[in-house]
Design a protein around this motif. Structure first.
Motif, PDB file in Angstrom:
ATOM      1  N   ALA A  17      28.118  45.581  45.733  1.00 38.08           N
ATOM      2  CA  ALA A  17      27.823  46.864  46.388  1.00 38.08           C
ATOM      3  C   ALA A  17      28.370  48.028  45.557  1.00 38.08           C
ATOM      4  O   ALA A  17      27.695  49.050  45.400  1.00 38.08           O
ATOM      5  CB  ALA A  17      28.395  46.873  47.800  1.00 38.08           C
ATOM      6  N   ALA A  18      29.581  47.878  45.011  1.00 37.72           N
ATOM      7  CA  ALA A  18      30.170  48.948  44.190  1.00 37.72           C
ATOM      8  C   ALA A  18      29.358  49.162  42.920  1.00 37.72           C
ATOM      9  O   ALA A  18      29.069  50.308  42.542  1.00 37.72           O
ATOM     10  CB  ALA A  18      31.613  48.609  43.849  1.00 37.72           C
ATOM     11  N   ARG A  19      28.969  48.070  42.250  1.00 41.67           N
ATOM     12  CA  ARG A  19      28.170  48.167  41.020  1.00 41.67           C
ATOM     13  C   ARG A  19      26.870  48.914  41.260  1.00 41.67           C
ATOM     14  O   ARG A  19      26.404  49.660  40.409  1.00 41.67           O
ATOM     15  CB  ARG A  19      27.845  46.753  40.519  1.00 41.67           C
ATOM     16  CG  ARG A  19      28.373  46.382  39.199  1.00 41.67           C
ATOM     17  CD  ARG A  19      27.918  45.034  38.669  1.00 41.67           C
ATOM     18  NE  ARG A  19      27.348  44.075  39.598  1.00 41.67           N
ATOM     19  CZ  ARG A  19      28.044  43.117  40.233  1.00 41.67           C
ATOM     20  NH1 ARG A  19      29.326  43.007  40.062  1.00 41.67           N
ATOM     21  NH2 ARG A  19      27.440  42.292  41.042  1.00 41.67           N
ATOM     22  N   GLU A  20      26.281  48.669  42.422  1.00 38.14           N
ATOM     23  CA  GLU A  20      24.968  49.238  42.737  1.00 38.14           C
ATOM     24  C   GLU A  20      25.058  50.557  43.508  1.00 38.14           C
ATOM     25  O   GLU A  20      24.033  51.120  43.876  1.00 38.14           O
ATOM     26  CB  GLU A  20      24.171  48.205  43.533  1.00 38.14           C
ATOM     27  CG  GLU A  20      23.898  46.944  42.728  1.00 38.14           C
ATOM     28  CD  GLU A  20      23.451  45.758  43.580  1.00 38.14           C
ATOM     29  OE1 GLU A  20      23.126  45.963  44.772  1.00 38.14           O
ATOM     30  OE2 GLU A  20      23.442  44.633  43.052  1.00 38.14           O
ATOM     31  N   GLY A  21      26.276  51.031  43.770  1.00 42.66           N
ATOM     32  CA  GLY A  21      26.446  52.287  44.498  1.00 42.66           C
ATOM     33  C   GLY A  21      26.027  52.211  45.957  1.00 42.66           C
ATOM     34  O   GLY A  21      25.698  53.229  46.554  1.00 42.66           O
ATOM     35  N   ARG A  22      26.076  51.031  46.535  1.00 34.77           N
ATOM     36  CA  ARG A  22      25.730  50.864  47.956  1.00 34.77           C
ATOM     37  C   ARG A  22      27.002  51.064  48.786  1.00 34.77           C
ATOM     38  O   ARG A  22      27.590  50.137  49.312  1.00 34.77           O
ATOM     39  CB  ARG A  22      25.116  49.481  48.200  1.00 34.77           C
ATOM     40  CG  ARG A  22      23.752  49.305  47.552  1.00 34.77           C
ATOM     41  CD  ARG A  22      23.109  47.952  47.863  1.00 34.77           C
ATOM     42  NE  ARG A  22      23.769  46.865  47.155  1.00 34.77           N
ATOM     43  CZ  ARG A  22      24.479  45.882  47.733  1.00 34.77           C
ATOM     44  NH1 ARG A  22      24.615  45.830  49.046  1.00 34.77           N
ATOM     45  NH2 ARG A  22      25.047  44.933  46.999  1.00 34.77           N
ATOM     46  N   TRP A  23      27.432  52.318  48.889  1.00 31.13           N
ATOM     47  CA  TRP A  23      28.714  52.642  49.501  1.00 31.13           C
ATOM     48  C   TRP A  23      28.759  52.290  50.985  1.00 31.13           C
ATOM     49  O   TRP A  23      29.814  51.864  51.483  1.00 31.13           O
ATOM     50  CB  TRP A  23      29.061  54.099  49.260  1.00 31.13           C
ATOM     51  CG  TRP A  23      28.974  54.463  47.814  1.00 31.13           C
ATOM     52  CD1 TRP A  23      28.131  55.379  47.250  1.00 31.13           C
ATOM     53  CD2 TRP A  23      29.726  53.904  46.726  1.00 31.13           C
ATOM     54  NE1 TRP A  23      28.319  55.422  45.882  1.00 31.13           N
ATOM     55  CE2 TRP A  23      29.291  54.523  45.536  1.00 31.13           C
ATOM     56  CE3 TRP A  23      30.720  52.929  46.635  1.00 31.13           C
ATOM     57  CZ2 TRP A  23      29.822  54.220  44.288  1.00 31.13           C
ATOM     58  CZ3 TRP A  23      31.250  52.618  45.389  1.00 31.13           C
ATOM     59  CH2 TRP A  23      30.800  53.265  44.239  1.00 31.13           C
ATOM     60  N   ASP A  24      27.662  52.446  51.712  1.00 27.54           N
ATOM     61  CA  ASP A  24      27.661  52.100  53.142  1.00 27.54           C
ATOM     62  C   ASP A  24      27.822  50.599  53.339  1.00 27.54           C
ATOM     63  O   ASP A  24      28.555  50.161  54.228  1.00 27.54           O
ATOM     64  CB  ASP A  24      26.378  52.590  53.827  1.00 27.54           C
ATOM     65  CG  ASP A  24      26.318  54.099  53.938  1.00 27.54           C
ATOM     66  OD1 ASP A  24      27.381  54.754  53.878  1.00 27.54           O
ATOM     67  OD2 ASP A  24      25.206  54.629  54.085  1.00 27.54           O
ATOM     68  N   ASP A  25      27.148  49.793  52.511  1.00 27.97           N
ATOM     69  CA  ASP A  25      27.301  48.338  52.587  1.00 27.97           C
ATOM     70  C   ASP A  25      28.739  47.936  52.277  1.00 27.97           C
ATOM     71  O   ASP A  25      29.308  47.065  52.930  1.00 27.97           O
ATOM     72  CB  ASP A  25      26.360  47.633  51.601  1.00 27.97           C
ATOM     73  CG  ASP A  25      24.900  47.767  51.974  1.00 27.97           C
ATOM     74  OD1 ASP A  25      24.615  48.159  53.126  1.00 27.97           O
ATOM     75  OD2 ASP A  25      24.051  47.492  51.118  1.00 27.97           O
ATOM     76  N   LEU A  26      29.310  48.582  51.283  1.00 28.57           N
ATOM     77  CA  LEU A  26      30.682  48.282  50.903  1.00 28.57           C
ATOM     78  C   LEU A  26      31.632  48.638  52.041  1.00 28.57           C
ATOM     79  O   LEU A  26      32.539  47.863  52.374  1.00 28.57           O
ATOM     80  CB  LEU A  26      31.041  49.073  49.649  1.00 28.57           C
ATOM     81  CG  LEU A  26      32.253  48.607  48.875  1.00 28.57           C
ATOM     82  CD1 LEU A  26      32.107  48.968  47.419  1.00 28.57           C
ATOM     83  CD2 LEU A  26      33.499  49.180  49.438  1.00 28.57           C
TER      84      LEU A  26
END
Length: 131
Positions: A17-26
């Protein structure tokens, strides 16, 4: 109750999630008071707390480096901890030098969520000098 493999898988999901910038998922995988501890000697050092800690830390880290690459070498879960070995390769914006650093990241859990992540650099002094 989480198994060691569950802990390892959660950290894999957090990294993805961090690598892909999926901050809400993280944010869904960490506690309200989640804290990342970076080496105090670094420009982005100290404790970053909150569900948005990764989102706030990420640009602070990237301000020091060009062309950063993180390669997760291994993740292992235990009864209380999850450990990751990561190879960071980056170019210093300060010196222009490209270098690699091995990092061990140790996390703890609370109620099936990542609570704490402590970043341990092989040579924090080298990273601080390059940053």
């Amino acid at each position: 109750m989480l198994t060691p493999e569950d802990r390892a898988n959660i950290l894999r999901e957090v990294y993805a999630a961090a690598r892909e910038g999926r901050w809400d998922d993280l944010a869904d995988r960490v506690t309200e008071d989640f804290t990342i501890h970076e080496a105090p000697s670094l420009p982005y050092g100290g404790a970053w707390t909150g569900k948005d800690a990764f989102k706030r830390l990420y640009p602070a880290v990237m301000d020091s480096w060009d062309d950063p690459h993180a390669e997760t070498l291994e993740i292992a879960g235990g009864e209380e901890w999850v450990l990751a070995v990561v190879r960071l390769t980056m170019t210093s914006r300060k010196t222009g030098q490209r270098f690699s650093q091995t990092v061990c990241e140790a996390g703890t859990f609370e109620c099936e969520l990542l609570k704490d992540l402590r970043i341990h650099y092989f040579d924090a002094a080298e990273v601080a000098a390059q940053a």
